[in-house]
Design an enzyme around this catalytic site. Sequence first.
Site, PDB file in Angstrom:
ATOM      1  N   HIS A 113     -39.148  15.826  10.078  1.00  0.00           N
ATOM      2  CA  HIS A 113     -37.707  15.866   9.822  1.00  0.00           C
ATOM      3  C   HIS A 113     -37.066  17.188  10.241  1.00  0.00           C
ATOM      4  CE1 HIS A 113     -39.263  12.699   7.114  1.00  0.00           C
ATOM      5  NE2 HIS A 113     -38.239  12.061   7.632  1.00  0.00           N
ATOM      6  N   GLY A 167     -48.003   6.817  14.086  1.00  0.00           N
ATOM      7  CA  GLY A 167     -47.778   5.518  14.730  1.00  0.00           C
ATOM      8  C   GLY A 167     -46.715   5.535  15.792  1.00  0.00           C
ATOM      9  N   CYS A 218     -45.142  12.078   9.335  1.00  0.00           N
ATOM     10  CA  CYS A 218     -44.539  10.740   9.429  1.00  0.00           C
ATOM     11  C   CYS A 218     -44.477  10.375  10.909  1.00  0.00           C
ATOM     12  CB  CYS A 218     -43.156  10.717   8.773  1.00  0.00           C
ATOM     13  SG  CYS A 218     -42.538   9.036   8.444  1.00  0.00           S
ATOM     14  N   GLU A 250     -41.346   2.877  -4.053  1.00  0.00           N
ATOM     15  CA  GLU A 250     -39.960   2.487  -4.305  1.00  0.00           C
ATOM     16  C   GLU A 250     -39.859   1.350  -5.313  1.00  0.00           C
ATOM     17  OE1 GLU A 250     -37.645   2.298  -0.860  1.00  0.00           O
ATOM     18  OE2 GLU A 250     -38.523   4.174  -0.155  1.00  0.00           O
ATOM     19  N   GLU A 278     -45.550   2.153  19.139  1.00  0.00           N
ATOM     20  CA  GLU A 278     -44.539   1.270  18.523  1.00  0.00           C
ATOM     21  C   GLU A 278     -43.222   1.156  19.294  1.00  0.00           C
ATOM     22  OE1 GLU A 278     -44.094   2.110  14.279  1.00  0.00           O
ATOM     23  OE2 GLU A 278     -46.195   2.696  14.114  1.00  0.00           O
ATOM     24  N   CYS A 301     -45.020   8.327   2.656  1.00  0.00           N
ATOM     25  CA  CYS A 301     -44.328   9.593   2.881  1.00  0.00           C
ATOM     26  C   CYS A 301     -43.244   9.844   1.858  1.00  0.00           C
ATOM     27  CB  CYS A 301     -43.761   9.648   4.289  1.00  0.00           C
ATOM     28  SG  CYS A 301     -42.959   8.155   4.838  1.00  0.00           S
TER      29      CYS A 301
HETATM   30  N1  GLN Z   1     -45.955   3.770  11.423  1.00  0.00           N
HETATM   31  C1  GLN Z   1     -44.614   4.102  11.121  1.00  0.00           C
HETATM   32  C2  GLN Z   1     -44.089   5.108  12.128  1.00  0.00           C
HETATM   33  O1  GLN Z   1     -44.833   5.920  12.569  1.00  0.00           O
HETATM   34  C3  GLN Z   1     -44.473   4.665   9.718  1.00  0.00           C
HETATM   35  C4  GLN Z   1     -43.029   4.958   9.382  1.00  0.00           C
HETATM   36  C5  GLN Z   1     -42.789   5.387   7.945  1.00  0.00           C
HETATM   37  O2  GLN Z   1     -43.630   5.895   7.257  1.00  0.00           O
HETATM   38  N2  GLN Z   1     -41.606   5.210   7.439  1.00  0.00           N
HETATM   39  O3  GLN Z   1     -42.943   5.118  12.475  1.00  0.00           O
HETATM   40 ZN    ZN Z   2     -43.726   8.046   6.903  1.00  0.00          ZN
END
Ligand code: GLN
Ligand code: ZN
Length: 777
Positions: free
Chosen positions: A707, A445, A739, A618, A497, A656
Amino acid sequence: MNITGAELPRTSVSGMPRIGARRELKRALESYWAGRVGAEALSAVGAEVRRANWVAGAAAGIDLIASNDFSLYDHVLDAAVLVGAIPARYLPAAGPPGLDTYFAMARGGSVAGVALEPLQLTKWFGTNYHHLVPELGPHTRFAVSSDKAFGELAESAALGIATKPVLLGPLSLLRSSRPDPGFDPLSLLDPLVQVYVEVLERLSEQGAAWVQLDEPILATDLGGADLAALAKVYRRLGEAGQRPRIVFCTSYGHVTPAMGTLVDLPVEGIGLDLCAGPSNVDALAGAGGLGARALFAGVVDGQRPWAADLRTTLAVLESLQDQAAHVVVSTSTSLLHLPVSLEPETNMDREVRSWLAFATEKLHELGVLADGIEHGRAAIAAELEASDEAVRRHERSDLILDPAVRARVSRLGPNDDRRAGTPESRRAAQAARLGLPVLPTTTIGSFPQTAELRAARVARSKMDMDEATYAARLREEVSRVVAMQEELGLDVIVHGEPERDDMVRYFAAQLDGFALTQDGWVQSYGSRCVRPPILFGDVSRPEPMTLEWATYAASLTSRPVKAMLTGPLTMLAWSFPRTDLSRQDVATQLALAISDEVRDLAAAGMAVIQVDEPGLAELVPLRRTECEAYLEWATRAFRLAVAPAAEDVQVHSHMCYAEFGVLLPALARMEMDVLSLEAVRSAMALLGDLASTGSPAQIGPGVYDVHAPRVPEVDELAGLIRRAVSVLGPERVWVNPDCGLKTRSYAEVAPVLANLVSATQLVRAELEAEPAIVVPA
Ligand code: GLN
Ligand code: ZN
């Protein structure tokens, strides 16, 4: 363990926020890591944060003010370092561990020229705080290895403020660590306790009257061996020759199964969380009370930002008086989970603001309650009246109740959470509409948030940039990101985004029922902070939230564009929750608000919609017996949110984290078509489990670890793709990073995505040449 004497404490704070009221520590840490300031400057900022906390406690008249609750990164890491649980790889050079060792364990880095990976991060007892996971094994040798706790005690004493050192207790330290395979961490108990005995002796010599041993692990399911170990450990600590008084502090939930053990521990105080674990009250009475010990009654909520209902809380405290020799008015947990103060929140709705209390305001509540207990209600009549009035206004406020939302929820029928079609019919309809190749490529995203984007956002928020200029700037970014993805050859395109600073806050700002803070920063881990929105009322979506961006991106390309939404569970998990409505009911309201967006996106022609749920895990309860009920309402909320997506609209979700645990079987109940997940760091170990859960979803196991600051080669990526194909079969595999890309730079992202597409093409060609043979990596 008789607790007597004139100096019995009336009030106690388990811990304070430690990132600084203006995030001073965050800035100092990041400057230090970047090499812009030295260790002395960093340590001066830390000292100032501690001083401010101690002074605030003293000003509020708190008797047991915490020390050693501060951390340069994480208190679990501090506990591991205190007892010397430092894996040998972080100690390549001789000599005591320094700051470079500490930060290498926390975030990776190099020690004496050796590059090191950090310890793992994981969630802290159902909160949004993440702690580092110490490693234990037969090689672990404990010894007191840090002066931090002693130093902070001396530092507070030098300011004329006596403090209560806080230590993570031995059982919670062992159970929050990762043992080597097959290694039983309880086998380390004896040498570990020896170190704690030494620490207690030293603290006592330094003049500590009380020490707080945190054992939050008691809010989880423990086995008989753990409870036996607990009794043994605390017998040893209780018998230590010279030691401060001990408060054995539990938090984050009830400790009913252990209550019988707790009431017999040879310590002077027991701390119970009466906010997250109200059933502790009955469990305590059932176990016969604490006898001659003090009860640290956690009645001031450390996790939720609402002002206490003083009259009700006072009644609870009064009812507890005969359960212990003495009752200390306490926080339910450390105040780490709350912003420092309400003071800067001048833009918030005044009525909503009047219902809130952050850390500083909670200190004041402790004092008022203690006065009420000690001197009677008349002594705090004015405070009680003000609190009653606030409670009344809150309950009757038309800000919290929206009859239209309530009516809509009550009208929901048994099939309103079901999508049209079956997994098979949806699959066929989507294949026909989208025409994607085998092993479709996409991203999660977000694209990099560049310095220019951030600057534009800041300028806009300060009103230095007008809305039209800002929107034009964002559109430019979207078109650049779309063009880049087309050039790279990605199959399903995202808009990137750029308009979102935070995936929850962005939506909360547009939904009714949420309030945002300006400065309500809360530590998530290390120097990372978030501003959780405050969910105070019924939730609804007055206007479309993402439609404009999604349709704009779609207008720029002939390839399918994936619209991006944050899911209801994640909205709930990463906000401060209201306490007057169950989480389940709030999740339903959130789901309906998001379903409105899904409906609008689908009606506008979006063929792919992703509903992110990194927060789903969570909210999983700490106790196994409560998990199934959670998964029931959580999966329903997700289904409600995506139900308006017709058969030919492909619903993606993204999660994630490495450990799916109890979630695995629930995934199949969510009616999504494609699930992308973190897999790189868990070495794709999940795939076999996923393949066997019967989840109909196609799966995009992340092949690029967002990461890690490195660009994986084509061969490495192809190996991961082959491996996924060999487990799931070619028809179920998507290729994507693990991610969002927002924290990376374009210099990394462009070559990574190019390699990702090349690797996919390579494996596609192999499949075409020999469809039956899939080479396992
Ligand atoms: N769509 C979000 C991004 O790509 C997902 C972020 C996440 O999983 N924390 O930033
Ligand atoms: Zn993620």
